[in-house]
Design a protein around this motif. Sequence first.
Motif, short mmCIF file in Angstrom:
data_model
loop_
_atom_site.label_atom_id
_atom_site.label_comp_id
_atom_site.label_asym_id
_atom_site.label_seq_id
_atom_site.Cartn_x
_atom_site.Cartn_y
_atom_site.Cartn_z
N UNK A 1 6.09 18.61 9.30
CA UNK A 1 6.37 18.56 7.86
C UNK A 1 7.45 19.56 7.48
N UNK B 1 3.69 11.42 2.87
CA UNK B 1 4.39 12.05 3.98
C UNK B 1 3.39 12.58 5.01
N UNK B 2 2.35 13.22 4.48
CA UNK B 2 1.31 13.79 5.34
C UNK B 2 0.66 12.71 6.21
N UNK B 3 0.57 11.50 5.66
CA UNK B 3 -0.08 10.42 6.40
C UNK B 3 0.90 9.67 7.29
N UNK C 1 -10.40 11.12 6.69
CA UNK C 1 -9.14 10.51 7.10
C UNK C 1 -8.73 11.02 8.48
N UNK D 1 0.82 -1.19 0.00
CA UNK D 1 0.00 0.00 0.00
C UNK D 1 0.86 1.25 0.00
N UNK D 2 1.93 1.23 0.81
CA UNK D 2 2.81 2.39 0.89
C UNK D 2 3.55 2.61 -0.43
N UNK E 1 -4.34 19.28 4.76
CA UNK E 1 -3.50 20.13 3.91
C UNK E 1 -4.34 21.12 3.13
N UNK F 1 3.80 13.54 -1.41
CA UNK F 1 3.43 14.49 -0.37
C UNK F 1 2.32 13.94 0.51
N UNK F 2 1.35 13.29 -0.13
CA UNK F 2 0.26 12.71 0.65
C UNK F 2 0.80 11.63 1.58
N UNK G 1 2.00 7.41 -6.03
CA UNK G 1 0.83 8.17 -6.44
C UNK G 1 0.96 9.62 -6.00
N UNK G 2 1.36 9.84 -4.77
CA UNK G 2 1.58 11.21 -4.29
C UNK G 2 2.50 11.16 -3.08
N UNK H 1 -2.10 18.02 -4.72
CA UNK H 1 -0.80 17.37 -4.73
C UNK H 1 -0.37 16.87 -3.36
N UNK H 2 -1.10 17.27 -2.28
CA UNK H 2 -0.66 16.81 -0.98
C UNK H 2 -1.77 16.16 -0.16
N UNK H 3 -2.90 16.83 -0.10
CA UNK H 3 -3.97 16.36 0.77
C UNK H 3 -4.44 14.95 0.43
N UNK H 4 -4.53 14.66 -0.86
CA UNK H 4 -5.05 13.36 -1.27
C UNK H 4 -4.21 12.82 -2.42
N UNK H 5 -4.11 11.50 -2.48
CA UNK H 5 -3.48 10.86 -3.64
C UNK H 5 -4.56 10.73 -4.69
N UNK H 6 -4.53 11.58 -5.69
CA UNK H 6 -5.65 11.74 -6.62
C UNK H 6 -5.98 10.46 -7.39
N UNK H 7 -4.97 9.67 -7.75
CA UNK H 7 -5.25 8.49 -8.57
C UNK H 7 -5.71 7.30 -7.74
N UNK H 8 -5.54 7.38 -6.43
CA UNK H 8 -5.93 6.25 -5.61
C UNK H 8 -7.39 6.41 -5.18
N UNK I 1 -8.70 3.90 0.08
CA UNK I 1 -7.27 3.99 0.41
C UNK I 1 -6.95 5.33 1.04
N UNK I 2 -7.49 6.40 0.45
CA UNK I 2 -7.21 7.72 0.99
C UNK I 2 -7.80 7.92 2.37
N UNK J 1 -5.35 5.82 4.89
CA UNK J 1 -3.89 5.77 4.73
C UNK J 1 -3.11 6.15 5.99
N UNK K 1 -3.18 16.86 10.42
CA UNK K 1 -3.19 18.05 9.58
C UNK K 1 -4.04 17.83 8.35
#
Lengths: 334, 503
Positions: free
Chosen positions: B301, A219-221, B410, A206-207, B336, A216-217, A213-214, B341-348, B352-353, B356, B334
């Motif tokens: 961060x 890292x945020x998680x 999340x 998953x990681x 975002x 930054x995301x 995929x992102x 580009x940070x708050x969520x992994x757009x393609x997933x 999962x989001x 995570x 937090x």
Amino acid sequence: MKFKTLLSRIVPFLGLIFVVLISVIAIRIQDSTGEDLSNFLSVDNLKIILIQTVVVGIAALGMTMVIISGGIDLSVGSQVALATVVFAITINGGAVSPGDTEAPSGGDVAMAISVAIVVCAACGWINGFLSASLKIVPFIVTLGTMQIFRGFAKWLAGGEAVRTPTNSAQNFMDYDGMLGIGVGFYVLMVSILAVGIMLNYTVMGRYIYAIGSSENTARLCGINVERRSVAIYMLCGMLTGLSGVMQYAFLGSGNPTIGVGLELHIIAAVVIGGGSLSGGEGSAVGTFIGALIMSILGSTCTMLGAETFVQEIIIGSIVIIAVGIDRLRHRAIN
Amino acid sequence: MSQSILRLRNICKNFGPVRALRGVDLEIYPGEVHALIGENGAGKSTLMKVLSGAHQANEGRIDLQGRRYHPTCPQDGRDAAVAMIYQELTLAPHLTVEQNIMLGAEPTRFGFIRRQTTKIKEVLSLLGHDSLSPDAMVGSLSIGTQQLIEIGRAIISDAKIIIMDEPTSSLSTEDTQALFRVISQLRDRGIAIIYISHFLEEVQEISDRYTVLRDGETVETGLIGDVSIPQIIRMMVGRSLDEMYPRIEHQMGDVAMSCRRVRGTNLPVDASFDLREGEIFGIFGLVGSGRTELLRCLFGLDVWSGGTIELSSGHRLSRTSWSPRRALDAGLDLLSEDRKTEGLAQQMNVAVNTTLSALAKQSRGGWINLTREQKIADRWAARLGTKCHSTLDAISTLSGGNQQKVAIARLMNHDSSILLLDEPTRGIDVGSKAEIYQLIQQLAASGKSIVIVSSYLPELQGVCDSLAVMYRGRLSETKVVELWLKDDVMAYATTGQSDSADA
């Protein structure tokens, strides 16, 4: 939605069927007696194709993880060469030429396999550590280590192939054998299963997807992206080391000049199988099919008596077509 | 006024099932500054893309200078003298001022580019930058100057209509004033300017007429002098403030987090505040004031280079080994400001989001229980009313408001006790905003401590219990939100001083 995920799953399969059909038709046209065609479709030829998929296939599974995480490893070709050399030297008990002691036992072979895998894992650690801690893009890091590992392999081998006494590892890539086909094929199958399961059902998998995929995301998680990246490159190195052992089995000796440009075939297998160089996409089964497509094309070209440059042109075109289709599919979904 | 230069009738635009525009009317006259006002998600950007040719309308009619206008690509827009200045600048930082202004329209002789120095100088003086060299590298200029160069490009292309999308969002006060001077000059030359902004004071200052969009429709249009700001807000939001900012009773407990002189590498410089259990604490500041950096410092961060952070939970916080993982473990989380580009992994996918940051909840020994994961995600989607076909949909297929709900889910799934929310309602529609405000109130009522950072003061005044203002990395003292006068907030945010007469 279900339909779309299904679609993305079956695209590589469709490609495989397409390539088989093309091969059958091409061979049929070339030889109207149908003899070549029955050769192409024979069990023996199938075994040859499968065995020829093993080296690229195993290494490509490692590369799949790296590419899904948004990285790239150009040094795998050199790692394969290094693994063959390290394996040969270990079998020789540390020498570059075979001594005239007794034949290596199964234990010796197991030892040599472990050493090859550990050395390549160390290579992976270097790649991962340099790109994660110095923040150099992996393309550049591995462009450098590609030369370094190659040079290191040549240095270890003293500049030429390392001959070895006859040992059981040399049978790994037989087209026949007690199990019907060389051990290499089973190693590939187990690797596909292991990598596939890891990617889909474990936290590490998953990681890997999340980082690619992102970043930054991730890292945020709370994911420690740097540490995970190092681990991913090490896993890639381990599979590459295993692939190097299979390469050794093919050659019967350790060769520091083998596998030049192999990294491109490996990356091509991942990409044909649906891997995206921008990260976040790819699968173990897809990569296997990608590798399989390339060896089927190779086999067809050999049967048609085509020269290697024809093969190169075709494989190059397939890579572009595969990615092109992938882009179109993405556009259709969005 | 004279004949209109641009006239839109009943413009509709659908993206699949989503009706982004459902009947927009707009009339623009030469030599006017026309403000296009609306909440995020009201359809302003879509409308502008239709005008510039980036999107095609499904219905409706556009007339430009009396002729039917039907752009099918951005080049059509340019040919028809419609210039678009986007929020994100589209300059090449490695080219010079002249090269950027002439880009794509270079006059050539025998294949060689002809220099246009005199023409460029003329444009630069019109922009109030006589002293700027045409050979200066654009990357070395300030954002404000770069924005003007982008306008220079529009002038040189002989644009009759210039559309500016939030041009002041990243400008300082002086740069904004310089921009307004240029806009007035352009207006005097008969150019029509469509000015998109949600800074209503600015709109009042610079524009002649306005059109308000809400949910993809034109709500109202008229002379800006005839309406007050509260009236405009009413038109934009379509509901009263009580409906927008619901209040739920919540008790404040002991201090949950106490920050003293927190400092980062560049920003923040000096931030101290106490946060109580169940408190909603707002931080107001302009873009670039360091408020986002403060939250990122607290969450590990960004580098936290000085000061102390104490948590009531008894976690010892060490500056050297502070990371998001440790912050999450210590009960911080937090949201975002940057969903893309940070708050969520757009393609997933949504599931999962959602999970995570707290995978431990559905995994054992490194193995993920996918069934359980989906159950968790489904539960949160139902609880927050996230609209999606299934939680296996990719995030990118969701609207902004629904994406934000996944990001909040999340946080709620991880269940930290201190939530740092950075611009929680940026870029989402009015309905979702109200829902998120309600959710924040519920979270506080359940005992969570919440920090909200925003550059939209009415939102903070509507939601928060207490408020502090940030200016150049320095956080003001904290006061109960009712005790902050709007002028004091703005004064501190722009000058660092809030000592008005009564203080």
